[in-house]
Design a protein around this motif. Structure first.
Motif, mmCIF file in Angstrom:
data_model
loop_
_atom_site.group_PDB
_atom_site.id
_atom_site.type_symbol
_atom_site.label_atom_id
_atom_site.label_comp_id
_atom_site.label_asym_id
_atom_site.label_seq_id
_atom_site.Cartn_x
_atom_site.Cartn_y
_atom_site.Cartn_z
ATOM 1 N N TYR A 74 1.004 -1.021 0.048
ATOM 2 C CA TYR A 74 -0.187 -0.022 0.145
ATOM 3 C C TYR A 74 0.903 1.444 -0.098
ATOM 4 O O TYR A 74 2.156 1.207 0.206
ATOM 5 C CB TYR A 74 -0.882 0.016 1.451
ATOM 6 N N LYS A 75 0.180 2.389 -0.545
ATOM 7 C CA LYS A 75 1.046 3.524 -0.181
ATOM 8 C C LYS A 75 0.985 4.148 1.074
ATOM 9 O O LYS A 75 -0.127 4.384 1.601
ATOM 10 C CB LYS A 75 0.577 4.728 -1.238
ATOM 11 N N ASN A 76 1.847 4.888 1.648
ATOM 12 C CA ASN A 76 1.796 5.547 2.940
ATOM 13 C C ASN A 76 1.295 7.093 2.654
ATOM 14 O O ASN A 76 0.931 7.655 1.689
ATOM 15 C CB ASN A 76 3.175 5.514 3.562
ATOM 16 N N VAL A 77 1.239 7.795 3.847
ATOM 17 C CA VAL A 77 0.717 9.070 3.731
ATOM 18 C C VAL A 77 1.658 9.952 2.722
ATOM 19 O O VAL A 77 0.635 11.051 1.784
ATOM 20 C CB VAL A 77 0.729 9.880 4.991
ATOM 21 N N LEU A 78 2.826 9.878 2.678
ATOM 22 C CA LEU A 78 3.525 10.344 1.901
ATOM 23 C C LEU A 78 3.774 10.112 0.248
ATOM 24 O O LEU A 78 4.256 10.717 -0.512
ATOM 25 C CB LEU A 78 5.164 10.710 2.281
ATOM 26 N N GLY A 79 3.036 9.043 -0.073
ATOM 27 C CA GLY A 79 3.065 8.595 -1.238
ATOM 28 C C GLY A 79 4.085 7.551 -1.635
ATOM 29 O O GLY A 79 4.076 6.875 -2.832
ATOM 30 N N GLY A 80 4.860 7.125 -0.658
ATOM 31 C CA GLY A 80 5.871 5.949 -0.703
ATOM 32 C C GLY A 80 5.045 4.622 -0.553
ATOM 33 O O GLY A 80 3.972 4.543 0.030
ATOM 34 N N ASN A 81 5.861 3.611 -1.130
ATOM 35 C CA ASN A 81 5.441 2.211 -1.152
ATOM 36 C C ASN A 81 5.672 1.666 0.327
ATOM 37 O O ASN A 81 6.745 1.781 0.748
ATOM 38 C CB ASN A 81 5.928 1.399 -2.262
ATOM 39 N N GLU A 82 4.798 0.815 0.854
ATOM 40 C CA GLU A 82 4.975 0.226 2.028
ATOM 41 C C GLU A 82 4.481 -1.238 1.984
ATOM 42 O O GLU A 82 3.801 -1.479 1.104
ATOM 43 C CB GLU A 82 3.791 0.978 3.414
ATOM 44 N N ILE A 83 5.344 -2.187 2.812
ATOM 45 C CA ILE A 83 4.994 -3.615 2.603
ATOM 46 C C ILE A 83 4.956 -3.858 3.961
ATOM 47 O O ILE A 83 5.760 -3.853 4.870
ATOM 48 C CB ILE A 83 5.901 -4.340 1.851
ATOM 49 N N THR A 84 3.583 -4.893 4.465
ATOM 50 C CA THR A 84 3.671 -5.470 5.659
ATOM 51 C C THR A 84 3.673 -6.931 5.502
ATOM 52 O O THR A 84 2.642 -7.287 4.713
ATOM 53 C CB THR A 84 2.493 -4.871 6.675
ATOM 54 N N THR A 85 4.220 -7.804 6.225
ATOM 55 C CA THR A 85 4.263 -9.244 5.993
ATOM 56 C C THR A 85 3.623 -9.787 7.340
ATOM 57 O O THR A 85 3.852 -9.425 8.453
ATOM 58 C CB THR A 85 5.539 -9.511 5.610
ATOM 59 N N TYR A 86 2.901 -11.007 7.094
ATOM 60 C CA TYR A 86 2.226 -11.793 8.138
ATOM 61 C C TYR A 86 2.607 -13.191 7.854
ATOM 62 O O TYR A 86 2.190 -13.692 6.629
ATOM 63 C CB TYR A 86 0.954 -11.653 8.150
ATOM 64 N N LYS A 87 3.185 -13.977 8.833
ATOM 65 C CA LYS A 87 3.588 -15.423 8.551
ATOM 66 C C LYS A 87 2.229 -16.318 8.461
ATOM 67 O O LYS A 87 1.347 -15.866 9.277
ATOM 68 C CB LYS A 87 4.284 -15.889 9.796
ATOM 69 N N GLY A 88 1.978 -17.100 7.650
ATOM 70 C CA GLY A 88 0.816 -18.115 7.622
ATOM 71 C C GLY A 88 1.252 -19.283 7.100
ATOM 72 O O GLY A 88 2.331 -19.746 6.604
ATOM 73 N N LYS A 89 -0.039 -20.016 6.889
ATOM 74 C CA LYS A 89 0.169 -21.611 6.047
ATOM 75 C C LYS A 89 -1.104 -21.661 5.238
ATOM 76 O O LYS A 89 -1.989 -21.089 5.379
ATOM 77 C CB LYS A 89 0.342 -22.548 6.806
ATOM 78 N N PHE A 90 -0.869 -22.471 4.273
ATOM 79 C CA PHE A 90 -2.099 -22.667 3.201
ATOM 80 C C PHE A 90 -2.800 -23.956 3.820
ATOM 81 O O PHE A 90 -2.286 -24.803 4.372
ATOM 82 C CB PHE A 90 -1.544 -23.363 1.979
ATOM 83 N N LYS A 91 -4.090 -23.798 3.673
ATOM 84 C CA LYS A 91 -4.924 -24.836 4.139
ATOM 85 C C LYS A 91 -6.096 -24.945 3.222
ATOM 86 O O LYS A 91 -6.527 -24.025 2.685
ATOM 87 C CB LYS A 91 -5.692 -24.385 5.413
ATOM 88 N N LYS A 92 -6.487 -26.135 2.558
ATOM 89 C CA LYS A 92 -7.275 -26.267 1.590
ATOM 90 C C LYS A 92 -7.403 -25.191 0.445
ATOM 91 O O LYS A 92 -6.518 -25.063 -0.289
ATOM 92 C CB LYS A 92 -8.763 -26.336 2.026
ATOM 93 N N ASN A 93 -8.226 -24.404 0.363
ATOM 94 C CA ASN A 93 -8.504 -23.199 -0.752
ATOM 95 C C ASN A 93 -8.204 -22.107 -0.308
ATOM 96 O O ASN A 93 -8.601 -20.834 -0.757
ATOM 97 C CB ASN A 93 -9.915 -23.388 -1.422
ATOM 98 N N TYR A 94 -7.552 -21.760 0.995
ATOM 99 C CA TYR A 94 -7.375 -20.468 1.483
ATOM 100 C C TYR A 94 -5.883 -20.389 2.076
ATOM 101 O O TYR A 94 -5.267 -21.470 2.490
ATOM 102 C CB TYR A 94 -8.455 -19.996 2.424
#
Length: 158
Positions: A74-94
């Motif tokens: 997403y873009k922050n308030v100043l227009g710069g690109n931001e990335i936030t990551t979250y650890k997870g795992k695959f289950k069935k179709n999600y």
């Protein structure tokens, strides 16, 4: 008293898990950050709000990387690109992510649950589907209190 026990609450679920398209480690796409409203009683929620990100960008890119992490671009308030990551795992179709998962159980005297889970999937129409389940409850001796709910949010692709 018996009649009261026959009624229960059920969350409204538009898209079932078996109707989701299988996802793999790839770019899921770019989506409008505000959810569709299914009923008049619902309010709009953003993808950023579900993940606990303080941002109001109207478009969000969602990607799952090789390390089984979901990336929110997403873009922050100043227009710069931001990335936030979250650890997870695959289950069935999600793809499943726990934002909060703490359980303390000391039977029969004490119990505490803090669970905030997101299940992310894609519909056949290439819409992002996020199923949110939370459970904040506890018990001490014979006294119990808490709150839990499950809701589904659907986000249109760009």
């Amino acid at each position: 008293m018996i009649l009261f026990g026959c009624f229960s609450c059920k969350s409204y679920k538009e898209i079932k898990d078996k109707e989701l398209v299988p996802i793999s480690s790839k770019n899921l796409g770019e989506f409008h950050s505000v959810s569709n409203i299914k009923k008049k009683t619902e309010y709009k929620v953003s993808i950023q709000e579900l993940f606990g990100i303080n941002n109001l960008d109207s478009l969000v890119k969602v990607k799952i990387n090789k390390n089984d992490e979901i990336e929110i671009h997403y873009k922050n308030v100043l227009g710069g690109n931001e990335i936030t990551t979250y650890k997870g795992k695959f289950k069935k179709n999600y793809f499943e992510v726990f934002l909060d998962k703490k359980r303390i159980i000391l039977p029969p005297f004490y119990c505490k649950n803090r669970v905030n889970r997101l299940r992310i999937g894609l519909s056949q129409n290439k819409e992002l589907v996020i199923n949110r389940h939370y459970d904040y409850s506890g018990m001490f001796m014979l006294f119990a209190a808490g709150n839990s709910d499950s809701k589904q949010y659907v986000f249109k692709s760009k």
